[in-house]
Design a protein around this motif. Structure first.
Motif, short mmCIF file in Angstrom:
data_model
loop_
_atom_site.label_atom_id
_atom_site.label_comp_id
_atom_site.label_asym_id
_atom_site.label_seq_id
_atom_site.Cartn_x
_atom_site.Cartn_y
_atom_site.Cartn_z
N LEU A 452 0.84 -1.19 0.00
CA LEU A 452 0.00 0.00 0.00
C LEU A 452 0.87 1.25 0.00
O LEU A 452 1.87 1.32 0.73
CB LEU A 452 -0.90 0.01 1.24
N GLY A 453 0.49 2.22 -0.81
CA GLY A 453 1.10 3.54 -0.77
C GLY A 453 0.02 4.57 -0.53
O GLY A 453 -1.14 4.39 -0.93
N ALA A 454 0.35 5.64 0.17
CA ALA A 454 -0.64 6.68 0.45
C ALA A 454 0.04 8.03 0.47
O ALA A 454 1.24 8.15 0.73
CB ALA A 454 -1.34 6.41 1.78
N ASP A 455 -0.75 9.06 0.18
CA ASP A 455 -0.25 10.43 0.21
C ASP A 455 -1.37 11.32 0.75
O ASP A 455 -2.50 11.29 0.25
CB ASP A 455 0.17 10.89 -1.19
N LEU A 456 -1.04 12.08 1.79
CA LEU A 456 -2.02 12.95 2.43
C LEU A 456 -1.43 14.35 2.54
O LEU A 456 -0.31 14.53 3.03
CB LEU A 456 -2.39 12.40 3.81
N LYS A 457 -2.18 15.34 2.08
CA LYS A 457 -1.76 16.74 2.19
C LYS A 457 -2.92 17.52 2.80
O LYS A 457 -4.03 17.52 2.26
CB LYS A 457 -1.42 17.32 0.82
N LEU A 458 -2.66 18.17 3.94
CA LEU A 458 -3.71 18.93 4.62
C LEU A 458 -3.18 20.27 5.10
O LEU A 458 -2.03 20.37 5.55
CB LEU A 458 -4.23 18.15 5.83
N LYS A 459 -4.02 21.28 5.02
CA LYS A 459 -3.78 22.58 5.63
C LYS A 459 -4.97 22.89 6.52
O LYS A 459 -6.11 22.66 6.14
CB LYS A 459 -3.61 23.67 4.57
N THR A 460 -4.69 23.44 7.69
CA THR A 460 -5.79 23.68 8.61
C THR A 460 -5.38 24.70 9.66
O THR A 460 -4.24 25.18 9.69
CB THR A 460 -6.21 22.35 9.28
N MET A 478 -4.84 6.86 -1.69
CA MET A 478 -4.25 5.57 -1.32
C MET A 478 -4.32 4.64 -2.52
O MET A 478 -5.29 4.69 -3.28
CB MET A 478 -4.99 4.95 -0.13
N ALA A 479 -3.28 3.82 -2.67
CA ALA A 479 -3.24 2.92 -3.81
C ALA A 479 -2.53 1.63 -3.45
O ALA A 479 -1.54 1.63 -2.71
CB ALA A 479 -2.54 3.58 -4.99
N VAL A 480 -3.07 0.51 -3.97
CA VAL A 480 -2.40 -0.80 -3.92
C VAL A 480 -2.21 -1.23 -5.37
O VAL A 480 -3.18 -1.34 -6.12
CB VAL A 480 -3.23 -1.84 -3.15
N THR A 481 -0.98 -1.46 -5.77
CA THR A 481 -0.70 -1.66 -7.19
C THR A 481 -0.68 -3.12 -7.62
O THR A 481 -0.54 -3.41 -8.79
CB THR A 481 0.66 -1.02 -7.54
#
Length: 652
Positions: A452-460, A478-481
């Protein structure tokens, strides 16, 4: 001849006067000294006896000294002393400097006080003689039978101190003085005992004295033993320190070091001070269940102090890190409650606020590395590494990394506390987390393969984790290849009883996982799905819905679409609803009852016809995995990235 006789007489007179000055004890100056001190200090001074031996370092002894308190203040005397001895250097007096090689006090009582307005009783009125006040330096201090009482309404503090001479032990440190003290500071009691050398070298001596202290401040216990020198000059400290308490945060404001809230702790190490720098080396201790070791330094600066530390832990318990981000230990509260709060109503996101004044009170550069991580629940953390930089109210965690499910969870987080509401910018990535490690307690996932790979970008903005997530904007992907997943799990999701029964009888097998993709757009704390697909050779599952971070609620629907033909299939959408604290998995009853009703109706016509509504003709088609993954380049890259070197991949 006459001139020679005159010179001889003058020289003799000078010698006689010098001899008289050196030999007399100057007791006749008691009255003039008493009157001069009263005039200069603006308080009545009483002196029973005065003696002086005039030398380059002159010895002065005072007996029966009393100094009045300010008017209408109790007690009447601010200072009373049976005996005071000072040794003063004469030459510095010519440049208005008072240098005392020794100040020795025996049998004295002092009462010091400051009221809420800041007025105190120790600032003495000094008659203006047209020059600056003299610089007073005390190089050494000796106290015996001395009591000091202190009352400070500004600091909300009161204290008492008693100093007595003691006989030095035959062996070990040459302790010659015992100090007993106690009092209150901001309603917290403190007290203890200390032992020092018989003479304290306070300044410019270069000679340390032995020092021991055993004290409690509120619930905090401090013990130290070693050497101290020149505390009012180029201070030096070299002591073995042992400190323990319920949380590090209670040390503030006793020391100007705004440490975070922690579980109970005990820390040992070697504390050294050189001027404005403090070093704690060979640190060894525990914070909660977490062991801690390393070195730390603290530098006092004019603007803000600077804390540096390099820390290590063999086993880091995640519950000990919880208080740093506002997670409360609710176990004591739950025990105290007669009727526990229903899980469906319980909020789990931390709501304790970060303390802005502390984030702006210090600069820091701290690293922490842990070889193993313990965590409650189905989390698959391995090791841990963090680098914290706090500069002028801006806190950066660059990075905050975990070994996670055989891969790595990498984070860069910035919190800007220079305004009343903290602004946060977070980027979190998961690299090559193994599927069979993500859910170690789910038996059907143990044979699964894939990463699994994931990428999260948040501003708050917000002052707690809950407030931050409730206002967050950004994206989650999120992705599973590729890999394999339990066929029994897939058929169970599709409610395919026939194939599931076959796998139960003949043994579970794996089916190829073509891809799994999840993308969410986050706006004002609401994460709305953009794509939600799990695609295997056997079944495709499509999903959609929202995750409400503000109210901690779930509203997700997954619709299985089997690709093969089968009988006894009750295919129906699955809903994940409820709260973060009590999620609920539901099957769409309307769809399920429609198939069941049709089956029952046909059974009256022909029993075999009852199977017709439960026959799956395989309408599912392959998902466009390449198209879906092309929109998740960062998550796909994280899924394909080689596992980080040194990751242990330990099983839990």
């Amino acid at each position: 001849m006459r001139t020679k006789r005159i010179l001889a007489a003058v020289l003799g007179l000078i010698i006689l006067l010098v001899a008289a000055a050196l030999l007399t004890d100057w007791r006749f100056l008691r009255g003039p000294v008493e009157r001069l001190a009263t005039e200069k200090l603006g308080r009545q001074v009483v002196l029973e006896d005065f003696r002086m031996r005039l030398r380059p370092v002159t010895r002065i002894r005072l007996h029966g000294l009393a100094l009045d308190n300010i008017p209408d203040t109790k007690p009447e005397r601010m200072l009373q002393a049976e005996s005071i001895e000072v040794r003063v250097r004469l030459l510095p007096l010519l440049r208005r400097a008072v240098v005392l090689d020794l100040l020795s006090v025996d049998g004295a009582q002092a009462h010091l006080a400051r009221d809420a307005s800041g007025a105190n009783n120790w600032t003495l009125a000094r008659q203006d003689d047209g020059g600056p006040p003299p610089d007073v330096v005390v190089r050494a201090l000796s106290l015996n039978r001395v009591k000091v009482n202190y009352d400070d309404r500004v600091l909300k503090a009161d204290a008492h101190l008693q100093a007595d001479s003691i006989e030095a032990p035959a062996s070990g440190p040459a302790y010659g003085m015992k100090l007993e003290f106690g009092g209150h500071y901001h309603d917290a009691a403190f007290g203890g005992v200390a032992r020092t050398g018989g003479i304290l070298t306070l300044r410019d001596s270069g000679t340390p004295f032995p020092f021991f202290i055993d004290a409690k401040g509120g619930p905090t216990h401090v013990r130290a033993e070693g050497q101290v020198g020149d505390p009012f000059g180029d201070a030096t400290v070299d002591v073995a320190l042992d400190i323990a308490g319920p949380t590090l945060s209670t040390l503030y404001p006793y020391i100007n070091l705004p440490l975070p809230t922690t579980p109970p702790y005990r820390i040992k190490g070697r504390l050294k001070r050189d001027g404005m720098n403090f070093d704690l080396t060979g640190m060894d201790g525990r914070i909660g269940s977490t062991d801690i070791s390393g070195d730390a330094s603290y530098e006092m600066r004019r603007d803000k102090p600077m804390l540096r530390a390099k820390l290590k832990s063999r086993v880091l318990d995640m519950k000990d890190l919880g208080p740093l981000i506002g997670v409360r230990d609710d176990a004591p509260a739950q025990k105290a409650q007669a009727a526990p709060q229903p899980a469906a109503d319980r909020r789990i996101l931390p709501d304790a606020e970060f303390r802005l004044e502390r984030l702006n009170a210090i600069n820091a550069d701290v690293t922490l590395d842990a070889g193993d991580v313990r965590v409650r629940g189905p989390w698959a953390f391995d090791d841990f590494s963090a680098h914290l930089i706090l500069q002028d109210g801006v806190l950066k965690l660059v990075p905050l990394n975990f070994g996670y499910a055989g891969g790595e969870l990498r984070s860069d987080i910035t919190l800007d506390a220079r305004q009343p509401v903290i602004r946060t910018d977070a980027r979190i990535g998961v690299q090559r987390a193994r599927l069979n490690r993500l859910f170690p307690d789910v038996k059907l996932m143990q044979k699964s393969e894939g990463t699994l790979g994931a990428d999260l970008k948040l501003k708050t903005a917000g002052n707690s984790i809950r407030a931050m997530l409730g206002r967050a904007d950004g994206t989650v992907g999120m992705a599973v290849t590729g890999g394999e997943i339990s066929n029994l799990l897939v058929e169970a999701i599709g409610l395919d009883a026939t194939q599931a029964l076959g796998f139960l009888i003949g043994g579970d097998k794996e089916t190829r996982l073509r891809c799994a993709v999840a993308t969410f757009a986050v706006k004002d704390g609401i994460a709305t799905s953009q794509a939600l697909v799990i695609d295997t050779d056997d079944t495709r599952v499509d999903g959609h819905g929202t995750i409400d971070l503000r109210n901690e609620r779930l509203a997700l629907r997954f619709e299985p679409r089997p690709k093969d033909k089968s009988i006894l299939v009750a295919r129906s959408p699955i809903d994940i609803v409820g709260t973060f604290g009590a999620p609920d998995f539901k099957i769409d009853k309307a769809s399920l009852f429609a198939r069941a009703g049709a089956s029952i109706a046909l059974a009256f016509i022909n029993p075999l016809a009852a199977l017709i509504p439960l026959i799956e003709t395989g309408p599912g088609t392959d998902a466009d995995c390449q198209g879906l993954l092309s929109n998740l380049r960062e998550a796909r890259r994280n899924a394909d990235t080689p596992a980080p070197k040194g990751n242990k991949g330990k099983a839990r």
